[in-house]
Each structure stands twice: as C-alpha cells, then as structure tokens.
Write a protein that holds these residues in place. Structure first.
Motif, PDB file in Angstrom:
ATOM      1  N   MET A 249     -39.547 -46.742  21.021  1.00  0.00           N
ATOM      2  CA  MET A 249     -40.796 -46.916  20.274  1.00  0.00           C
ATOM      3  C   MET A 249     -41.380 -48.287  20.589  1.00  0.00           C
ATOM      4  N   PRO A 250     -42.699 -48.459  20.377  1.00  0.00           N
ATOM      5  CA  PRO A 250     -43.317 -49.763  20.620  1.00  0.00           C
ATOM      6  C   PRO A 250     -42.711 -50.841  19.730  1.00  0.00           C
ATOM      7  N   ILE A 251     -42.768 -52.067  20.202  1.00  0.00           N
ATOM      8  CA  ILE A 251     -42.252 -53.210  19.458  1.00  0.00           C
ATOM      9  C   ILE A 251     -43.309 -53.699  18.463  1.00  0.00           C
ATOM     10  N   GLY A 252     -42.854 -53.996  17.253  1.00  0.00           N
ATOM     11  CA  GLY A 252     -43.733 -54.623  16.269  1.00  0.00           C
ATOM     12  C   GLY A 252     -44.808 -53.729  15.685  1.00  0.00           C
ATOM     13  N   MET A 253     -44.541 -52.435  15.570  1.00  0.00           N
ATOM     14  CA  MET A 253     -45.533 -51.532  14.971  1.00  0.00           C
ATOM     15  C   MET A 253     -45.725 -51.825  13.495  1.00  0.00           C
ATOM     16  N   ILE A 255     -46.721 -50.157  10.003  1.00  0.00           N
ATOM     17  CA  ILE A 255     -46.817 -48.819   9.406  1.00  0.00           C
ATOM     18  C   ILE A 255     -48.168 -48.596   8.734  1.00  0.00           C
ATOM     19  N   ASP A 256     -48.801 -49.663   8.283  1.00  0.00           N
ATOM     20  CA  ASP A 256     -50.111 -49.511   7.644  1.00  0.00           C
ATOM     21  C   ASP A 256     -51.189 -49.103   8.639  1.00  0.00           C
ATOM     22  N   ALA A 257     -50.923 -49.274   9.926  1.00  0.00           N
ATOM     23  CA  ALA A 257     -51.891 -48.892  10.957  1.00  0.00           C
ATOM     24  C   ALA A 257     -51.694 -47.453  11.423  1.00  0.00           C
ATOM     25  N   VAL A 258     -50.676 -46.773  10.911  1.00  0.00           N
ATOM     26  CA  VAL A 258     -50.390 -45.401  11.318  1.00  0.00           C
ATOM     27  C   VAL A 258     -51.334 -44.444  10.609  1.00  0.00           C
ATOM     28  N   ILE A 274     -42.035 -49.606   9.448  1.00  0.00           N
ATOM     29  CA  ILE A 274     -41.481 -48.661  10.421  1.00  0.00           C
ATOM     30  C   ILE A 274     -39.960 -48.679  10.309  1.00  0.00           C
ATOM     31  N   PRO A 275     -39.325 -47.523  10.185  1.00  0.00           N
ATOM     32  CA  PRO A 275     -37.859 -47.497  10.027  1.00  0.00           C
ATOM     33  C   PRO A 275     -37.133 -48.096  11.217  1.00  0.00           C
ATOM     34  N   GLN A 276     -35.941 -48.593  10.969  1.00  0.00           N
ATOM     35  CA  GLN A 276     -35.083 -49.046  12.052  1.00  0.00           C
ATOM     36  C   GLN A 276     -34.553 -47.848  12.829  1.00  0.00           C
ATOM     37  N   GLY A 277     -34.065 -48.117  14.040  1.00  0.00           N
ATOM     38  CA  GLY A 277     -33.571 -47.042  14.881  1.00  0.00           C
ATOM     39  C   GLY A 277     -32.480 -46.226  14.232  1.00  0.00           C
ATOM     40  N   ALA A 278     -31.544 -46.885  13.552  1.00  0.00           N
ATOM     41  CA  ALA A 278     -30.440 -46.168  12.917  1.00  0.00           C
ATOM     42  C   ALA A 278     -30.940 -45.211  11.850  1.00  0.00           C
ATOM     43  N   THR A 279     -31.975 -45.626  11.130  1.00  0.00           N
ATOM     44  CA  THR A 279     -32.549 -44.766  10.090  1.00  0.00           C
ATOM     45  C   THR A 279     -33.208 -43.544  10.709  1.00  0.00           C
ATOM     46  N   TYR A 280     -33.976 -43.765  11.773  1.00  0.00           N
ATOM     47  CA  TYR A 280     -34.607 -42.647  12.471  1.00  0.00           C
ATOM     48  C   TYR A 280     -33.564 -41.638  12.946  1.00  0.00           C
ATOM     49  N   ILE A 281     -32.455 -42.109  13.491  1.00  0.00           N
ATOM     50  CA  ILE A 281     -31.437 -41.198  14.016  1.00  0.00           C
ATOM     51  C   ILE A 281     -30.799 -40.390  12.893  1.00  0.00           C
TER      52      ILE A 281
END
Length: 457
Positions: A249-253, A255-258, A274-281
């Motif tokens: 995923m892009p760096i520094g996203m 979430i309010d811009a989504v 934006i969730p951390q990678g571990a959370t997404y997995i």
C-alpha cells in the motif's frame, strides 16, 4: 586505497547478478553489502525481500532456469494466478507470452535465492563483502580511478565503474545522482522513498491442510478490498503448509482522504487511521476463512522472515530511470525503479538489469547500458507502468466489473499479451482492452521518468 574494476553497491539480486556477469567477463568485481539479519538465513545478507514468485516468461527475462538452482530454492510450482475482487473473481492460467519454462510459474525461498546468487557470483570470481556500508562516493570523470567509495569503517575503495544496486531505498543512489543532476531535478525529490515507494508487509503463516490444498498451486491477489493506488493483499504458498500472507500500500495514506470508505471491506467504521499491515492480514483471513477457522488455525511461523515470521520492506511504485553512463555509473534493479507495486516485485528485472550492467562494465562499454536495458526489459516495464496507470482511481465496484469479464479476457497460450478480447467479453471487454492499449501507446516513449539527457557531467 583498495582498487577494483567494478564496485557494486548492494548485494541483492541486481548486485550479485552484476558481480557474476562482470567477473565472468574478466573484471575484478566487488559487492559491498551492508547486511541485515533474517530468521531463515545464517549470518547477514541483503535487505531485498518480496513475495518471491516468478512467472513463466520471467524465467527468460531473468536468464536463470529453476533447474540451475539448488534444492530448497523453489518452493511450489504454480498453475494459476487468482484475482479476487470484493464479490467476483477470475483465474489466469497462462501469461500468453512464449517461454522456455513449461509451468505457469513458481514460488521460491527468498533467503536461499539470495544465497544462490551470491555463491554463483563468487564462483565466477567476484568478491562479496558484508557489513560494508557505503557512506560517501566521490566521482572524478577524468580520474584514475573515476570513483572513490568511503565505507563506514573508514576504508576507501577506488573503482573505474560504479553499479548502484541498493534497492528501492536508494540510500547511496540518490546521493550519487544528486551530484549529476540540476537542483530542480534532484534525485532526492524524484526518487525519495516516502513518495516513490509503497510499503509492503507480510507474515509467514502455517495454513490448515484443507485451505493449503486450495492455494498451494496458486498465487492469490485481492483487489478493491483496501484503499490506495495498487494497494492489495496476497497469498503466496511455500512448502509444508506455510504461506506468505502480505500486502502492499502507499506510504503515509490519510484515511480522511479515502472516498467511499464504507465500500472497502478491510476497513472498519471505527478506524481513525489506515490500519497497520498486521491488522489488514487478520481481517483478510477472517473475511476469507472465518466461518470455519479461527486466527489461531493460521499460526505465524517464527523462524522465517526478518523478525519472528514477519517482514516489512519498500517496493518501488514509480517509473524507471536511465543512468548517467557517461560518468561511469549504472543504476540497476529496484534502485532504478524496475520493481513494481502493481505486480509485487521484480527479481527477474533486477537480475537482468544487473547482468547487463556487469557485463558492459567489464567490457568497458557501460555507455551502452541504457540502450541495452530498454531493448531487454523495456516492454515488460512499459506493461507494468501502463497497467498501473490504467487502474488508478478504480473503486471496489470497478474491480468487480472488470473481473466479471476477466475470465473471458485473460490470456491463452500464444496470445503475446495477458489481456485479449473474445466475443464472450462483450462491449465491456472491448472497452477495457481499448483503454489498456491506448494507455500503453501513450506511455511508449515516456515510461522512463528520468532520462539520460537530463544528467550534467
């Protein structure tokens, strides 16, 4: 000061391939690798990790057949890639591109692959030095040698040719190129990792036998589940029921811009960032298998990766660059932007560009590097750049729409492209293929973002 013909910064696939080619052609080649630890490698080695998979025609781009590799490098032979959207899916069973490799592809063990490339280079006569961080490079075009490298230890190394293979982090590359570019075009602006890269994260998890049987022959990608341009999770199968589950995923996203955040199934209403990678997995595994399994059924395997079964690493999300060859410098692999956040990785391109640069440096013909890499891998990079541009801004519903016609459009043998049209794809398929071809046509002369004529010597 120690003197060599070719100094190579970075000991990953690009660097070791450059060293191998240079040594094979009679040059005194030295690889300088800072070295990082991994759980699945003895000693220090390159910080060059990715999901580690090779498709059939990538074997020919790379120029190394898996039969040449020691046992344990190749993990699983693949027969397909699965592309899954929020509600639809399709399978790719042929890349459509002619290849000397008979299977669809394979996954491989990253650390063992790096060790194989290092041994191959050393067997050819190259030297590989670990814990050798380059902190300064001075260049004198008319000097002998032309390049003076200063290591953190205080050692100095002189070289006639400098090959920069330090990966998407580009720690040394940016400093060297900044000296050869005008201030308004500084490499630290064009190639700065926070803006020019994505971040990737993956975990090594042991899968239940029933689930592993479903994915052991496939690489699986999900699109439209998480926000961000070319942001997606994946599963890559290893041996013994171990799979790499990861994402980019892009760096520094922010979430309010989504936009339409409720449409992304891996986001939650309570997320304030934006969730951390571990959370997404965790959310991906729960989404896919939570009806029958708990997360505890997918334990992390702690003797792999960089840190107790996990690893985080940058991957280029920018266009490639040309090199300042008239200064005796070539940039290869991830440092030049050959890795791609769209298809997750680029080991085949790193190996090929490194090999080209090493051979030409040994022959005293490094001025030909930009032309030769364009001829060898330009079509592959044009394809990656164009596909990445095509999908920019696609929302979850767009991915579902595309995958509905995808099965009818994905390549058959002999197609020479991964996308083709058939009557089953209908008007939507014709439109999608037309958009891709137009994007590719527009990019044919501009897929390189930093051209050779922009350097000043």
């Amino acid at each position: 000061m120690e003197r060599v013909d070719v100094a190579i910064v970075g000991g990953g696939p690009a660097g070791t391939s450059a060293a191998h080619a240079a040594a094979e052609h009679g040059a005194d080649a030295l690889v300088l690798e800072k070295g990082v630890p991994r759980e699945d490698r003895e000693g220090l080695g390159p910080d060059s990790t990715d999901a580690a998979g090779i498709l059939d025609y990538w074997v020919d781009i790379m120029g190394i057949h898996p039969d040449e590799m020691p046992d344990g490098v190749v993990q699983n032979v693949l027969d397909r890639a699965e592309f899954r959207g929020p509600n639809t899916a399709c399978n790719l069973r042929s890349t459509g591109i002619e290849s000397s490799y008979d299977e669809f592809g394979y996954t491989f063990h990253r650390a063992r692959f790096d060790d194989f490339l290092r041994s191959r280079a050393e067997d050819a006569g190259a030297h590989y030095r670990v814990e050798a961080s380059v902190i300064e490079v001075d260049a004198d075009r008319d000097g002998h040698p032309r390049h003076r490298l200063v290591l953190a230890s205080g050692e100095e190394i002189g070289a006639d040719h400098l090959l920069l293979c330090d990966g998407p982090q580009r720690t040394v590359t940016m400093n060297v190129l900044d000296e050869l570019l005008p201030a308004h075009r500084a490499a630290s602006q064009v190639l700065s990792p926070p803006t020019a890269n994505h971040i990737a994260y993956q975990e090594y998890r042991k899968f239940p036998e029933e689930i592993y049987e479903q994915v052991q022959d496939a690489i699986v990608f999900w699109w439209g589940l998480m926000p961000g341009h070319t942001a997606y999770p994946w599963i890559f199968p290893n041996q013994d029921r171990v799979c790499r589950v990861g994402l980019t995923m892009p760096i520094g996203m922010d979430i309010d811009a989504v936009e339409d955040r409720d449409s992304y199934q891996l986001l939650r209403p309570e997320d304030d960032r934006i969730p951390q990678g571990a959370t997404y997995i965790e959310r991906l595994l729960e989404r896919e298998y939570g009806d029958e399994y708990d997360l505890s059924d997918f334990p992390i395997v702690e003797d792999a990766g960089k840190s107790r079964g996990t690893e985080t690493y940058p991957i280029s999300s920018t266009r490639p660059i040309d090199s300042p060859v008239d200064a005796g410098v070539a940039v290869c692999g991830g440092a030049m932007g050959t890795t791609s956040a769209f298809h997750e990785g680029g080991d085949h391109l790193a190996v090929r560009t490194g090999a080209i640069a090493g051979r030409l440096a040994a022959q005293g013909r490094l001025s030909h590097y930009n032309h030769e890499w364009h001829e060898a891998v330009g079509e592959e990079l044009l394809r990656n750049v164009s596909l990445s541009e095509l999908v920019r801004g696609w929302k979850p519903e767009k991915w579902d729409s595309v995958f509905q016609v995808g099965e009818a459009m994905l390549a058959e043998e002999g197609a020479n492209e991964m996308l083709s049209w058939s009557p089953r794809a209908g008007l939507r398929g014709a439109k999608l293929l037309g958009e891709y071809k137009l994007t590719k046509f527009r990019n044919r002369n501009r897929y390189v973002q930093l051209t050779a004529d922009e350097y000043s010597y």
